[in-house]
Each structure stands twice: as structure tokens, then as C-alpha cells.
Design a protein around this motif. Sequence first.
Motif, PDB file in Angstrom:
ATOM      1  N   ALA A  26      84.028 -55.135 -70.654  1.00 51.34           N
ATOM      2  CA  ALA A  26      83.130 -54.280 -69.876  1.00 51.34           C
ATOM      3  C   ALA A  26      83.744 -53.944 -68.522  1.00 51.34           C
ATOM      4  N   ALA A  27      84.307 -54.948 -67.849  1.00 50.11           N
ATOM      5  CA  ALA A  27      84.890 -54.720 -66.528  1.00 50.11           C
ATOM      6  C   ALA A  27      86.127 -53.835 -66.622  1.00 50.11           C
ATOM      7  N   ALA A  28      86.979 -54.080 -67.628  1.00 50.67           N
ATOM      8  CA  ALA A  28      88.185 -53.263 -67.787  1.00 50.67           C
ATOM      9  C   ALA A  28      87.827 -51.841 -68.206  1.00 50.67           C
ATOM     10  N   GLY A  29      86.867 -51.705 -69.120  1.00 52.04           N
ATOM     11  CA  GLY A  29      86.456 -50.373 -69.551  1.00 52.04           C
ATOM     12  C   GLY A  29      85.921 -49.545 -68.403  1.00 52.04           C
ATOM     13  N   GLU A  30      85.217 -50.203 -67.483  1.00 49.51           N
ATOM     14  CA  GLU A  30      84.660 -49.483 -66.336  1.00 49.51           C
ATOM     15  C   GLU A  30      85.751 -49.055 -65.361  1.00 49.51           C
ATOM     16  N   VAL A  31      86.629 -49.965 -65.004  1.00 47.37           N
ATOM     17  CA  VAL A  31      87.623 -49.638 -63.974  1.00 47.37           C
ATOM     18  C   VAL A  31      88.706 -48.699 -64.512  1.00 47.37           C
ATOM     19  N   LEU A  32      89.025 -48.802 -65.802  1.00 49.38           N
ATOM     20  CA  LEU A  32      90.103 -47.982 -66.360  1.00 49.38           C
ATOM     21  C   LEU A  32      89.624 -46.629 -66.867  1.00 49.38           C
TER      22      LEU A  32
END
Length: 314
Positions: A26-32
Motif C-alpha cells: 500500500a505504501a509503495a503503491g501510493e508513493v510510486l
Amino acid sequence: MPIPDLTPHPVAAKYAVLVDVGYLYAAAGEVLLGAKERKEYRVAADELIQSLQKHAEARISGELLRIYWYDAARDRVPTVDQRVIAQLPWVKVRLGNLNARGQQKGVDAQIRSDLEALARHHAVTDTILLAGDEDMVPAVEAAQAYGVRIHLWGVEPPYGTNQAERLVWESDTVEVISADFLRPFFSRAPQPVPVTPPATAPSPAQVFAGRPAAPKPQVKPGQVAKLGPSRPRVEDVGEHVAQKWILTRGRDNIRDLLPGPILPTVIDTELLIEAEKELGHSLRPYPEARVWLRDGFWARVYREFDLGVGVSSK
């Protein structure tokens, strides 16, 4: 009488890596990608895990016990991706339940239980925890009481923070995994091209434009025939399934299918079942889509063995 050497000898660490996959993705999908849901992107999880393992080896001098990969699945039935991950060396997949709303249940409890148990049984001296939830704090404190050092990893947030402040406070060391580190392993999922249905039910020739018309499905009076899936989406799924097969069954077994492009009936049926799971609906009413699925499968296999791309037999 020789003077004894009282210099303390360094003790090699033994460590585990505990990854909250829901937080990581979730965190990577949001920032990337600015994504809010997992279905919006694809993850090369096997390559990501290998990179995380190398990253840990560079920071802790010692022996890796294993990587614990905490994820969720509907009714705890593993997906194709999760089955692939479970067969990786030194990786333990632990599954919680995924409810109808897409919420994970039981994952945090598994992480807390394993973290405390590893510390209580002196299985590790250090633990890398890739998570962000404040619910982890009691387990962190319990592990530290047994003498285990907790190294908290987080994902670079687009702004502010994506980890509980108290969890950061209680950890022994804290590191933020950069977006650049994660970028090679995340890609946006291909989206089907939207089609505006005409006032009347479309013919198969309209649905599968550019390909010979498939037999028209039976439509009851008052119903509208469903549009078939897009060719790029189906071919992409075929490639994705082929990649998983290469990882799980090995190149030698996949090589036995060459030169193709005709698949044995049992394998062809299994390909269809795996693809339908990923798509979330049946391809059986769409014969042309099954051809595209095979084309995608062979395209990936031929690239693996550096062969020219062929076309599947109907």
C-alpha cells in the motif's frame, strides 16, 4: 603463566525479517504510482524479496533465520503469486483472511505472535520489522525484554509519515526504504480499453474487432450480451501465468512444452483456470479470448528461451 585474553569476542547475530505485505504494498503503491488499491499495480515479489534480503545482509552481520511474509487471501486460499513466494528459499508465507471488503484480518496478530515467540525462544538476536501499525508496539517491547534488537524499516511516504510515531520511538534503529529502491519491482496493471456498448446487443464481430467472429452467445429476451475482455488484458494475463509457471515448475519442465504452440489438453485447461482466477471471471464464453491467452503464454515462454514469438493454434 600466560595472561588470559579478556577482550570480548563479537557474537554473530541471527536475525529474521518480518514483512507486513499489506503495509509494504500500500505504501509503495501510493508513493510510486499514486495507487489506492492493490489491483491497480503488479509486483515482482520474488525479485523484491531477494533485494530486501540483500539489503538486510548489508546491514546486519550474521545469519538470516528466514523472511516471514505476512499477507492475506480470501478464505486463506493462497493466490498464484503467494504460492510462488511460498516456494522461495528462506521465505515463510503467513496468511490472514481477506474479507469481502478487501480488508485484512488476523495479519497483525500473526506478526505479533511470531515476533514474541522468536524472542522468547532465543531464536534470533535481531529482528527487522517492515511495518507501520502501532499495534506492533506491545510485541516490540516484549521482544526487547528478551534481549532482541528491533530494526524498524518503513517505506518512503509521499509526504508526512506512514508509520505510527510510537512504533518509531520504541524501535532500536529506524530506516526508510526509498522509492528508488522499490521502483523496479512495481508497475501499473494494464487496464482494459473501455468500450461504450451500443443501444442493441453487440455482435461477436463487434466485440472481437479485427479477429474472426466467434459464435454468438445465447441471450435470453430482455438481456444484453456481455462484452468480452480486451485482447491486451488477456494476453498480459497469459504472460503473467507463464512467468509464474517458469518460476514454480522450472525452466526444464517448461522446455518440455516446446516448440509449441499447441499445449497439451491438461496444461491448456490449467492455463485457463489460472487465468480466470486472475481475471475474476470466466473466459469460456469467449473462444477468441482463449486464443489470446495462449498467445500471451507462448510470447513469455519464447522470450524466456530466446525464440521467435509464434501464434497459438486455435
